[in-house]
Enzyme design. Structure first.
Site, PDB file in Angstrom:
ATOM      1  N   ASN A   9       0.862  -1.183   0.000  1.00  0.00           N
ATOM      2  CA  ASN A   9       0.000   0.000   0.000  1.00  0.00           C
ATOM      3  C   ASN A   9       0.899   1.234   0.000  1.00  0.00           C
ATOM      4  O   ASN A   9       1.547   1.533   1.001  1.00  0.00           O
ATOM      5  CB  ASN A   9      -0.882  -0.049   1.258  1.00  0.00           C
ATOM      6  CG  ASN A   9      -1.733   1.195   1.434  1.00  0.00           C
ATOM      7  OD1 ASN A   9      -1.785   2.054   0.548  1.00  0.00           O
ATOM      8  ND2 ASN A   9      -2.384   1.303   2.574  1.00  0.00           N
ATOM      9  N   TRP A  10       0.932   1.927  -1.124  1.00  0.00           N
ATOM     10  CA  TRP A  10       1.830   3.089  -1.227  1.00  0.00           C
ATOM     11  C   TRP A  10       1.302   4.305  -0.464  1.00  0.00           C
ATOM     12  O   TRP A  10       2.014   5.286  -0.339  1.00  0.00           O
ATOM     13  CB  TRP A  10       2.052   3.453  -2.706  1.00  0.00           C
ATOM     14  CG  TRP A  10       2.995   2.538  -3.418  1.00  0.00           C
ATOM     15  CD1 TRP A  10       3.708   1.511  -2.881  1.00  0.00           C
ATOM     16  CD2 TRP A  10       3.349   2.580  -4.814  1.00  0.00           C
ATOM     17  NE1 TRP A  10       4.482   0.901  -3.851  1.00  0.00           N
ATOM     18  CE2 TRP A  10       4.272   1.540  -5.035  1.00  0.00           C
ATOM     19  CE3 TRP A  10       2.959   3.383  -5.890  1.00  0.00           C
ATOM     20  CZ2 TRP A  10       4.829   1.291  -6.300  1.00  0.00           C
ATOM     21  CZ3 TRP A  10       3.512   3.135  -7.141  1.00  0.00           C
ATOM     22  CH2 TRP A  10       4.436   2.099  -7.346  1.00  0.00           C
ATOM     23  N   LYS A  11       0.052   4.240  -0.036  1.00  0.00           N
ATOM     24  CA  LYS A  11      -0.555   5.403   0.655  1.00  0.00           C
ATOM     25  C   LYS A  11      -0.355   6.650  -0.211  1.00  0.00           C
ATOM     26  O   LYS A  11      -0.439   6.556  -1.429  1.00  0.00           O
ATOM     27  CB  LYS A  11       0.013   5.534   2.077  1.00  0.00           C
ATOM     28  CG  LYS A  11      -0.118   4.210   2.856  1.00  0.00           C
ATOM     29  CD  LYS A  11       0.125   4.334   4.329  1.00  0.00           C
ATOM     30  CE  LYS A  11      -0.038   2.970   5.002  1.00  0.00           C
ATOM     31  NZ  LYS A  11       0.071   3.015   6.454  1.00  0.00           N
ATOM     32  N   HIS A  95      -9.463   0.944   5.310  1.00  0.00           N
ATOM     33  CA  HIS A  95      -8.167   1.097   5.977  1.00  0.00           C
ATOM     34  C   HIS A  95      -8.338   1.989   7.205  1.00  0.00           C
ATOM     35  O   HIS A  95      -9.116   2.943   7.180  1.00  0.00           O
ATOM     36  CB  HIS A  95      -7.148   1.710   5.005  1.00  0.00           C
ATOM     37  CG  HIS A  95      -5.755   1.636   5.535  1.00  0.00           C
ATOM     38  ND1 HIS A  95      -5.282   2.524   6.471  1.00  0.00           N
ATOM     39  CD2 HIS A  95      -4.748   0.765   5.286  1.00  0.00           C
ATOM     40  CE1 HIS A  95      -4.030   2.200   6.775  1.00  0.00           C
ATOM     41  NE2 HIS A  95      -3.685   1.142   6.067  1.00  0.00           N
ATOM     42  N   GLU A  97      -6.663   4.319   8.372  1.00  0.00           N
ATOM     43  CA  GLU A  97      -6.437   5.756   8.133  1.00  0.00           C
ATOM     44  C   GLU A  97      -7.680   6.402   7.536  1.00  0.00           C
ATOM     45  O   GLU A  97      -7.973   7.561   7.800  1.00  0.00           O
ATOM     46  CB  GLU A  97      -5.197   5.945   7.241  1.00  0.00           C
ATOM     47  CG  GLU A  97      -3.926   5.651   8.023  1.00  0.00           C
ATOM     48  CD  GLU A  97      -2.758   5.155   7.195  1.00  0.00           C
ATOM     49  OE1 GLU A  97      -2.801   5.261   5.951  1.00  0.00           O
ATOM     50  OE2 GLU A  97      -1.785   4.643   7.795  1.00  0.00           O
ATOM     51  N   GLU A 167      -5.115  -5.306  10.522  1.00  0.00           N
ATOM     52  CA  GLU A 167      -4.066  -4.315  10.745  1.00  0.00           C
ATOM     53  C   GLU A 167      -4.298  -3.636  12.097  1.00  0.00           C
ATOM     54  O   GLU A 167      -5.085  -2.680  12.186  1.00  0.00           O
ATOM     55  CB  GLU A 167      -4.083  -3.256   9.648  1.00  0.00           C
ATOM     56  CG  GLU A 167      -3.814  -3.790   8.260  1.00  0.00           C
ATOM     57  CD  GLU A 167      -3.243  -2.710   7.332  1.00  0.00           C
ATOM     58  OE1 GLU A 167      -2.222  -2.995   6.697  1.00  0.00           O
ATOM     59  OE2 GLU A 167      -3.792  -1.603   7.282  1.00  0.00           O
ATOM     60  N   GLY A 173       2.873   1.852  10.971  1.00  0.00           N
ATOM     61  CA  GLY A 173       3.816   2.966  10.856  1.00  0.00           C
ATOM     62  C   GLY A 173       4.543   3.272  12.154  1.00  0.00           C
ATOM     63  O   GLY A 173       5.169   4.324  12.278  1.00  0.00           O
ATOM     64  N   SER A 212       3.780  -2.619  10.247  1.00  0.00           N
ATOM     65  CA  SER A 212       5.242  -2.697  10.389  1.00  0.00           C
ATOM     66  C   SER A 212       5.835  -4.026   9.899  1.00  0.00           C
ATOM     67  O   SER A 212       6.787  -4.545  10.500  1.00  0.00           O
ATOM     68  CB  SER A 212       5.660  -2.401  11.831  1.00  0.00           C
ATOM     69  OG  SER A 212       5.275  -1.081  12.186  1.00  0.00           O
ATOM     70  N   GLY A 233       3.082  -1.327   4.308  1.00  0.00           N
ATOM     71  CA  GLY A 233       3.103   0.110   4.045  1.00  0.00           C
ATOM     72  C   GLY A 233       4.528   0.581   3.779  1.00  0.00           C
ATOM     73  O   GLY A 233       5.064   0.428   2.694  1.00  0.00           O
ATOM     74  N   GLY A 234       5.160   1.119   4.812  1.00  0.00           N
ATOM     75  CA  GLY A 234       6.491   1.733   4.676  1.00  0.00           C
ATOM     76  C   GLY A 234       7.503   0.882   3.912  1.00  0.00           C
ATOM     77  O   GLY A 234       8.224   1.394   3.039  1.00  0.00           O
TER      78      GLY A 234
HETATM   79  P1  13P Z   1       3.256   0.058   7.784  1.00  0.00           P
HETATM   80  O1  13P Z   1       3.787  -1.190   7.101  1.00  0.00           O
HETATM   81  O2  13P Z   1       3.996   1.292   7.373  1.00  0.00           O
HETATM   82  O3  13P Z   1       3.158  -0.127   9.265  1.00  0.00           O
HETATM   83  O4  13P Z   1       1.760   0.274   7.239  1.00  0.00           O
HETATM   84  C1  13P Z   1       0.861  -0.792   7.258  1.00  0.00           C
HETATM   85  C2  13P Z   1      -0.356  -0.400   6.511  1.00  0.00           C
HETATM   86  O5  13P Z   1      -1.108   0.471   6.954  1.00  0.00           O
HETATM   87  C3  13P Z   1      -0.617  -1.065   5.232  1.00  0.00           C
HETATM   88  O6  13P Z   1      -1.896  -0.788   4.765  1.00  0.00           O
END
Ligand code: 13P
Length: 249
Positions: A9-11, A95, A97, A167, A173, A212, A233-234
């Site tokens: 997920n590139w956000k 998600h 967020e 998640e 994050g 993470s 994510g990251g």
């Molecule tokens: P991180 O891997 O940066 O913790 O993010 C997870 C995430 O929200 C994937 O959708």
């Protein structure tokens, strides 16, 4: 029996130019990856470029959100038909967020899951508890409510196409991964609840862990019986670290 899924997920990261340079590095690294489904979720603006470049590679493309309506006066929103047109086959829905910053509820998540399934795309349906909820001992209640709310009125015939992503909000994050045991506890609980909903058909549902995930912890997470993949994510923003996660075997 359940093919693992590694989704990135590139956000709100990467222009189209940055997406192109990512793929130039990433695709050769995963060309020999076997027995794993790879999904990339770029921002809307890069979906068609990414879909074009991954064609023939087996890598699938997802959006990070979608509107549930077919079309209409919804300024700033994107429909399922538009996503399909751009080359997406999957949609991340619910998600944390989006729940936190854009007031997504179990009800809007449910409408999106139903519309996406009806259109023949695959929802990547996210849920998870906050730190406060975990510390209060409410993790299972919270994820059960999110699961049943998000999957309301979805039948055993179409439901198992959904990819569920657990998640925990406190692990996103933060560098604080759930231990494989903590994740497995929730995954096996979710599978058990899915069984209540859809019976034996739920055995084929992939449940991903997100929060993470890194090259250093993917192996121990994937060793758990009910962890069928990861939503990253990251660590998916750099080609080499995401490729290492994809090729965890
Ligand atoms: P991180 O891997 O940066 O913790 O993010 C997870 C995430 O929200 C994937 O959708």
């Amino acid at each position: 029996m359940r093919v693992p899924v590694i989704a990135g997920n590139w956000k709100m990261y990467k222009t189209t130019e940055e997406a192109v340079s990512f793929l130039r590095a990433f695709l050769p690294l995963v060309a020999d990856a076997k027995g794993v489904e790879i999904i990339l979720a770029p921002p809307f603006t890069a979906i068609s470029t990414v879909a074009e470049l991954v064609r023939g590679s087996g890598v699938r493309v997802s959006s990070q959100n979608v509107h549930f309506a077919e079309e209409g006066a919804y300024t700033g929103e994107v429909s399922i038909r538009m996503l399909r047109d751009a080359g997406a086959s999957h949609c991340i829905i619910g998600h944390s967020e989006r729940r936190q910053y854009y007031a997504e509820t179990d009800d809007s998540v449910n409408r999106k899951n139903r519309s996406v399934l009806a259109a023949g795309l695959t929802p990547i349906f996210c849920l998870g508890e906050t730190l406060e909820q975990r510390e209060a001992g409410n993790t299972f209640d919270v994820v059960e409510t999110q699961l049943f709310g998000g999957l309301k009125d979805i039948s055993a015939a179409e439901g198992p196409k959904v990819i569920v992503a657990y998640e925990p909000v406190w692990a996103i994050g933060t560098g604080k991964t759930a231990t494989p045991e903590q994740a497995q506890d929730v995954h096996s609980f979710l599978r058990n609840r899915l069984k209540k909903l859809w019976g034996e058909a739920s055995d084929s549902v992939r449940i991903l862990y997100g929060g993470s995930v890194k090259p250093e912890n993917i192996v121990s997470l994937m060793a758990k019986e009910d962890i069928d993949g990861a939503l990253v994510g990251g660590a998916c923003l750099a080609a080499d670290s995401f490729a290492k996660i994809v090729k965890y075997k």
